[in-house]
Every structure is written in C-alpha cells, then in structure tokens.
Design a protein around this motif. Structure first.
Motif, mmCIF file in Angstrom:
data_model
loop_
_atom_site.group_PDB
_atom_site.id
_atom_site.type_symbol
_atom_site.label_atom_id
_atom_site.label_comp_id
_atom_site.label_asym_id
_atom_site.label_seq_id
_atom_site.Cartn_x
_atom_site.Cartn_y
_atom_site.Cartn_z
ATOM 1 N N SER A 152 -5.083 0.247 10.868
ATOM 2 C CA SER A 152 -3.727 0.458 12.291
ATOM 3 C C SER A 152 -4.431 -1.316 12.611
ATOM 4 C CB SER A 152 -3.775 1.619 12.993
ATOM 5 O OG SER A 152 -3.254 2.880 12.291
ATOM 6 N N GLU A 153 -5.427 -1.430 12.722
ATOM 7 C CA GLU A 153 -6.018 -2.283 13.626
ATOM 8 C C GLU A 153 -6.022 -3.411 12.590
ATOM 9 O OE1 GLU A 153 -10.227 -1.554 13.403
ATOM 10 O OE2 GLU A 153 -10.073 -0.779 15.207
ATOM 11 N N GLY A 154 -5.674 -3.473 10.989
ATOM 12 C CA GLY A 154 -5.663 -4.896 10.740
ATOM 13 C C GLY A 154 -3.691 -4.773 10.625
ATOM 14 N N VAL A 155 -2.724 -4.291 10.378
ATOM 15 C CA VAL A 155 -1.669 -3.595 11.060
ATOM 16 C C VAL A 155 -1.130 -4.649 12.121
ATOM 17 C CG1 VAL A 155 0.731 -3.269 10.260
ATOM 18 C CG2 VAL A 155 -0.718 -1.732 9.152
ATOM 19 N N ILE A 156 -2.070 -4.215 13.081
ATOM 20 C CA ILE A 156 -1.775 -5.019 14.245
ATOM 21 C C ILE A 156 -2.463 -6.668 14.480
ATOM 22 C CG2 ILE A 156 -2.370 -5.430 16.754
ATOM 23 C CD1 ILE A 156 -3.105 -1.588 16.913
ATOM 24 N N LEU A 157 -2.856 -6.591 13.927
ATOM 25 C CA LEU A 157 -3.400 -7.997 13.497
ATOM 26 C C LEU A 157 -2.850 -8.784 12.516
ATOM 27 C CD1 LEU A 157 -7.612 -8.458 13.146
ATOM 28 C CD2 LEU A 157 -6.130 -8.144 14.821
ATOM 29 N N LYS A 158 -1.589 -9.062 11.722
ATOM 30 C CA LYS A 158 -1.211 -8.910 10.787
ATOM 31 C C LYS A 158 -0.035 -7.722 9.955
ATOM 32 C CE LYS A 158 -1.047 -12.452 6.929
ATOM 33 N NZ LYS A 158 -1.228 -11.834 5.933
ATOM 34 N N ASP A 159 1.106 -8.075 10.491
ATOM 35 C CA ASP A 159 1.463 -7.365 10.162
ATOM 36 C C ASP A 159 2.770 -6.618 9.308
ATOM 37 O OD1 ASP A 159 3.476 -9.529 11.228
ATOM 38 O OD2 ASP A 159 4.694 -8.058 13.014
ATOM 39 N N LEU A 164 -1.613 -3.576 2.785
ATOM 40 C CA LEU A 164 -1.539 -2.384 4.542
ATOM 41 C C LEU A 164 -1.270 -1.926 5.136
ATOM 42 C CD1 LEU A 164 -4.960 -2.751 5.067
ATOM 43 C CD2 LEU A 164 -4.244 -4.019 7.230
ATOM 44 N N ASN A 165 0.235 -2.210 4.528
ATOM 45 C CA ASN A 165 1.228 -1.990 5.351
ATOM 46 C C ASN A 165 1.882 -0.216 4.630
ATOM 47 O OD1 ASN A 165 2.954 -2.316 7.505
ATOM 48 N ND2 ASN A 165 2.406 -3.977 6.836
ATOM 49 N N ARG A 166 1.798 -0.556 2.963
ATOM 50 C CA ARG A 166 1.756 0.434 2.101
ATOM 51 C C ARG A 166 0.852 1.749 2.462
ATOM 52 N NH1 ARG A 166 3.923 -2.328 -3.181
ATOM 53 N NH2 ARG A 166 5.632 -2.986 -1.661
ATOM 54 N N LEU A 167 -0.453 1.065 2.727
ATOM 55 C CA LEU A 167 -1.584 2.182 2.640
ATOM 56 C C LEU A 167 -1.481 2.830 4.246
ATOM 57 C CD1 LEU A 167 -4.126 2.860 1.193
ATOM 58 C CD2 LEU A 167 -5.884 1.159 2.247
ATOM 59 N N LEU A 168 -1.267 1.719 5.037
ATOM 60 C CA LEU A 168 -0.971 2.996 6.161
ATOM 61 C C LEU A 168 -0.140 3.923 5.748
ATOM 62 C CD1 LEU A 168 -1.445 2.775 9.639
ATOM 63 C CD2 LEU A 168 0.223 1.651 9.707
ATOM 64 N N LEU A 169 1.089 3.641 6.106
ATOM 65 C CA LEU A 169 2.163 4.706 5.287
ATOM 66 C C LEU A 169 1.404 6.369 4.505
ATOM 67 C CD1 LEU A 169 5.323 2.359 5.106
ATOM 68 C CD2 LEU A 169 4.391 4.220 6.936
ATOM 69 N N GLU A 170 0.692 5.475 3.122
ATOM 70 C CA GLU A 170 0.186 6.628 2.277
ATOM 71 C C GLU A 170 -1.058 7.395 3.182
ATOM 72 O OE1 GLU A 170 -3.231 6.387 -1.592
ATOM 73 O OE2 GLU A 170 -2.243 4.910 -0.834
ATOM 74 N N ILE A 171 -1.495 7.137 4.235
ATOM 75 C CA ILE A 171 -2.874 7.939 5.136
ATOM 76 C C ILE A 171 -1.683 8.417 5.768
ATOM 77 C CG2 ILE A 171 -4.372 7.281 6.757
ATOM 78 C CD1 ILE A 171 -5.422 4.529 5.080
#
Length: 184
Positions: A152-159, A164-171
């Motif tokens: 989440s912190e990474g996606v905020i920095l680089k949306d 990272l977005n895919r991994l965030l959705l997987e989580i």
C-alpha cells in the motif's frame, strides 16, 4: 555511442548475460554468462558506480534460477564474492541491498533477505523491487497485514506500478478470503 564508455560496457556485458538466459544449450549459456560477467566485473572495478555491480549480480542470480541443472556452489560463491565487494564499496546502496536480499532468499535465509529488502526501502522508499520482494516473502509467511502495508505504501508512492498493484490485489483477496472463513 562511445565503445569505451562505462554505459556501453555495462550494456554489452548485460546483453551477453541476458542472451545466456535464453540459451537452451548449457555450454553456450555458460560461455555467454562468463563473457558478460567478465565485461561487467571489469567495468565495475574500473568505474565508480554501484550500478555495474547491481547489473552483474542481478543477471547472475537470474542465471542461477533459470538453470537448475547448473546450480552449484561455485555460482553462489561468485555471487557472494561480487556482492561482498559491492557492499564493502557501497554499503548503503539500495540496489545492492536488493541483490543481497535476493541472494539470501536463494540460500535460503529469509530473515536476512527481509532485513536487506527493508533496509533498501528505508533508504529509498520508492524502491518498488524491494517492496515487491519483501511482500512476497511476507505472504509466504502468512504475514498478510505487513505485506499489505508494504504494498500500500509503495502504490501511494508509485500508483502505476503494475506488479505491486497486482500483488496488493492478491493480498486484499487473501485477506478477504480469510475474513469470509472466519464468518463461516
């Protein structure tokens, strides 16, 4: 392009190493790997830049992962020597820390790998590779809350970062699935 420039030499060495990854013939793959490794090592030692060490370690780790039949202690020792030299010269470089973390993950020493990925993030919060690799380990360890935080912190920095977005959705999916199991 100037063939004597460090950028040209890095590119040339990287091309040999990338081509070695595409070879099905282990003899050709080893030849290309060694040629690329020699070029990048000479470039790393001649020019003051951690990027050359990063390129070399990155491709050798990929080579090791791609050729399971060629895995031996010699390759790991070479990578360890390269990264030892790199960390001695560039102890706070986040790219080098990511490669040390990747090596620790192979060995496997997951606690050390997580520590190196976290150090890389602490130095360079926009280091998406470190975030991705750390989150992947945390997922394997079922520490989904921490993995969610890292992503989440990474996606905020680089949306616009796709992996990272895919991994965030997987989580998020896994967390949702766990919550559903608790309710049932």
């Amino acid at each position: 392009m100037n063939p004597n420039s460090h950028i040209f030499q890095n590119t040339q060495g990287t091309i040999y190493l990338k081509e070695s990854l595409k070879q099905e013939d282990p003899v050709k793959a080893s030849y290309l790997r060694d040629k690329g490794k020699d070029i990048l090592m000479a470039t790393a030692r001649k020019y003051d830049s951690p990027f050359h060490y990063h390129s070399l370690a990155n491709k050798l780790i990929s080579w090791y992962k791609n050729y399971p039949t060629e895995r031996d202690k010699k390759i790991i020792e070479e990578i360890q020597d390269i990264l030892s030299e790199a960390t001695r010269l560039y102890p706070t470089d986040p790219l080098i820390m990511v490669e040390v973390g990747r090596l620790q993950e192979i060995i496997p020493n997951l606690d050390s790998a997580k520590s190196y990925f976290q150090k890389a993030i602490d130095i360079s919060p926009r280091n998406i590779s470190a975030r991705y690799l750390l989150a992947k380990i945390l997922i394997k360890e079922d520490d989904l809350a921490r993995a969610l935080e890292i992503c989440s912190e990474g996606v905020i920095l680089k949306d616009d970062e796709v992996l990272l977005n895919r991994l965030l959705l997987e989580i998020m999916h896994k967390l949702g699935a766990k919550e559903e199991n608790i309710i049932d």
